[in-house]
Design an enzyme around this catalytic site. Structure first.
Site, PDB file in Angstrom:
ATOM      1  N   ARG A  65      -5.638 -61.197 -12.160  1.00 27.19           N
ATOM      2  CA  ARG A  65      -6.211 -60.420 -13.260  1.00 27.19           C
ATOM      3  C   ARG A  65      -5.129 -59.740 -14.089  1.00 27.19           C
ATOM      4  NH1 ARG A  65     -11.273 -58.461 -13.975  1.00 27.19           N
ATOM      5  NH2 ARG A  65     -11.840 -58.956 -11.833  1.00 27.19           N
ATOM      6  N   ILE A  92     -14.373 -58.259 -16.537  1.00 26.86           N
ATOM      7  CA  ILE A  92     -14.153 -56.849 -16.218  1.00 26.86           C
ATOM      8  C   ILE A  92     -12.672 -56.546 -16.427  1.00 26.86           C
ATOM      9  CG2 ILE A  92     -14.157 -55.138 -14.369  1.00 26.86           C
ATOM     10  CD1 ILE A  92     -16.646 -56.561 -13.242  1.00 26.86           C
ATOM     11  N   LEU A  93     -12.382 -55.479 -17.150  1.00 21.02           N
ATOM     12  CA  LEU A  93     -11.003 -55.143 -17.496  1.00 21.02           C
ATOM     13  C   LEU A  93     -10.517 -53.977 -16.637  1.00 21.02           C
ATOM     14  CD1 LEU A  93     -11.484 -55.481 -21.332  1.00 21.02           C
ATOM     15  CD2 LEU A  93     -10.076 -56.979 -19.887  1.00 21.02           C
ATOM     16  N   ASN A 107     -18.049 -50.842 -26.197  1.00 19.81           N
ATOM     17  CA  ASN A 107     -18.713 -52.014 -25.619  1.00 19.81           C
ATOM     18  C   ASN A 107     -20.207 -51.895 -25.868  1.00 19.81           C
ATOM     19  OD1 ASN A 107     -19.064 -54.409 -23.982  1.00 19.81           O
ATOM     20  ND2 ASN A 107     -19.849 -53.059 -22.380  1.00 19.81           N
ATOM     21  N   HIS A 109     -23.838 -53.005 -24.245  1.00 21.81           N
ATOM     22  CA  HIS A 109     -24.391 -53.446 -22.966  1.00 21.81           C
ATOM     23  C   HIS A 109     -25.899 -53.586 -23.128  1.00 21.81           C
ATOM     24  CE1 HIS A 109     -24.691 -53.855 -18.621  1.00 21.81           C
ATOM     25  NE2 HIS A 109     -25.682 -52.991 -18.653  1.00 21.81           N
ATOM     26  N   SER A 136     -27.202 -50.458 -25.282  1.00 19.72           N
ATOM     27  CA  SER A 136     -26.402 -49.234 -25.421  1.00 19.72           C
ATOM     28  C   SER A 136     -24.998 -49.594 -25.901  1.00 19.72           C
ATOM     29  CB  SER A 136     -26.263 -48.538 -24.047  1.00 19.72           C
ATOM     30  OG  SER A 136     -27.525 -48.351 -23.439  1.00 19.72           O
ATOM     31  N   GLU A 143     -14.503 -46.900 -15.336  1.00 21.41           N
ATOM     32  CA  GLU A 143     -15.690 -47.250 -14.536  1.00 21.41           C
ATOM     33  C   GLU A 143     -16.607 -48.154 -15.363  1.00 21.41           C
ATOM     34  OE1 GLU A 143     -18.000 -43.917 -13.269  1.00 21.41           O
ATOM     35  OE2 GLU A 143     -19.481 -45.158 -12.189  1.00 21.41           O
ATOM     36  N   ASP A 145     -19.254 -49.936 -17.432  1.00 26.55           N
ATOM     37  CA  ASP A 145     -20.507 -49.592 -18.126  1.00 26.55           C
ATOM     38  C   ASP A 145     -20.921 -48.136 -17.909  1.00 26.55           C
ATOM     39  OD1 ASP A 145     -21.864 -52.827 -17.214  1.00 26.55           O
ATOM     40  OD2 ASP A 145     -20.656 -52.233 -18.947  1.00 26.55           O
TER      41      ASP A 145
HETATM   42  C1  GRF Z   1     -25.490 -59.810 -25.396  1.00 29.00           C
HETATM   43  O1  GRF Z   1     -26.708 -59.519 -24.743  1.00 29.00           O
HETATM   44  C2  GRF Z   1     -24.527 -58.687 -25.138  1.00 29.00           C
HETATM   45  O2  GRF Z   1     -25.165 -57.430 -25.011  1.00 29.00           O
HETATM   46  C3  GRF Z   1     -23.933 -59.085 -23.834  1.00 29.00           C
HETATM   47  O3  GRF Z   1     -23.697 -60.472 -23.988  1.00 29.00           O
HETATM   48  C4  GRF Z   1     -24.808 -61.017 -24.743  1.00 29.00           C
HETATM   49  C5  GRF Z   1     -24.314 -62.042 -25.741  1.00 29.00           C
HETATM   50  O4  GRF Z   1     -23.572 -61.361 -26.691  1.00 29.00           O
HETATM   51  N1  GRF Z   1     -22.742 -58.344 -23.538  1.00 29.00           N
HETATM   52  P1  GRF Z   1     -22.968 -62.145 -27.979  1.00 29.00           P
HETATM   53  O5  GRF Z   1     -24.091 -62.943 -28.588  1.00 29.00           O
HETATM   54  O6  GRF Z   1     -21.870 -63.060 -27.473  1.00 29.00           O
HETATM   55  O7  GRF Z   1     -22.476 -61.055 -28.888  1.00 29.00           O
END
Ligand code: GRF
Length: 196
Positions: A65, A92-93, A107, A109, A136, A143, A145
């Site tokens: 990673r 995950i970063l 981000n 979510h 959101s 941490e 999300d």
């Molecule tokens: C979306 O539901 C986003 O919230 C999640 O990945 C899905 C696809 O996102 N993180 P996108 O179309 O690649 O922006």
């Protein structure tokens, strides 16, 4: 001009909404669209818009990673972004990656955080028989999300909803919410917005 880099993993529909919002009197402009997947179709779209793109295949680092993140960080730092937006970015970063962008990384979510961090959010909302779902936008902290929430959008869960039908309805709201939050964030506004 506030410089925005966007990280994607796939189609990048949220990235496209963000890019499309950054025009006219908007204080931001997109300086890079980067992905952990060289085949991400969002990269093709971004290049067609004349945007700078970069791809670092995480699979080439065999689970290392730190090495992957160091490689991904190169084109991002070269673009010198003021704000980093994760948009459908599915890796995950680590804190080492987040460090340089503390306080300037967002981000989106697909849940009403702090419910359902992680994956399969819509399935989990259905299994819990929630009457509402949504998305959101939050500041990214070490941490997963869990950073300060800057905005949420809600949708009703309808009888007969599946994870796919719910995801599609939430995605429409994601494309409303993220651009609004980014603009406010760029203007220094941190008070949370809630879209119906
Ligand atoms: C979306 O539901 C986003 O919230 C999640 O990945 C899905 C696809 O996102 N993180 P996108 O179309 O690649 O922006």
């Amino acid at each position: 001009m506030i410089r925005v880099a966007i990280l994607i993993s796939g189609g990048g529909s949220n990235m496209r909404a963000l890019v499309g919002s950054m025009q006219g009197d908007h204080p931001c402009r997109t300086v890079l669209v980067a992905s952990n997947d060289p085949t991400a179709s969002g990269l093709v779209w971004a290049a067609e818009q004349g945007l700078a793109t970069a791809a670092v295949d995480h699979r080439a680092f065999g689970g290392d990673r730190a090495a992957f993140e160091a490689a991904l960080l190169e084109p991002i730092l070269a673009a010198a972004p003021d704000i980093l937006c994760l948009a459908g970015f599915m890796r995950i970063l680590s804190p080492a990656f987040i460090g340089p962008f503390t306080g300037k990384k967002l981000n989106i979510h697909p849940s009403l955080l702090h419910k359902y961090p992680g994956l399969h959010t819509h399935q989990r909302a259905l299994e819990a028989e929630d009457t509402q779902a949504g998305c959101s936008v939050h500041e990214v902290t070490p941490e997963l999300d869990a950073g300060p929430i800057l905005g949420q959008a809600r949708v009703a869960v309808l009888p007969g909803d599946t994870a796919d039908t719910l995801a599609a309805r939430v995605l429409v709201q994601e494309h409303r919410l993220y651009p609004q939050v980014l603009r406010r964030f760029a203007l220094g506004q941190r008070d949370r917005i809630d879209l119906g």
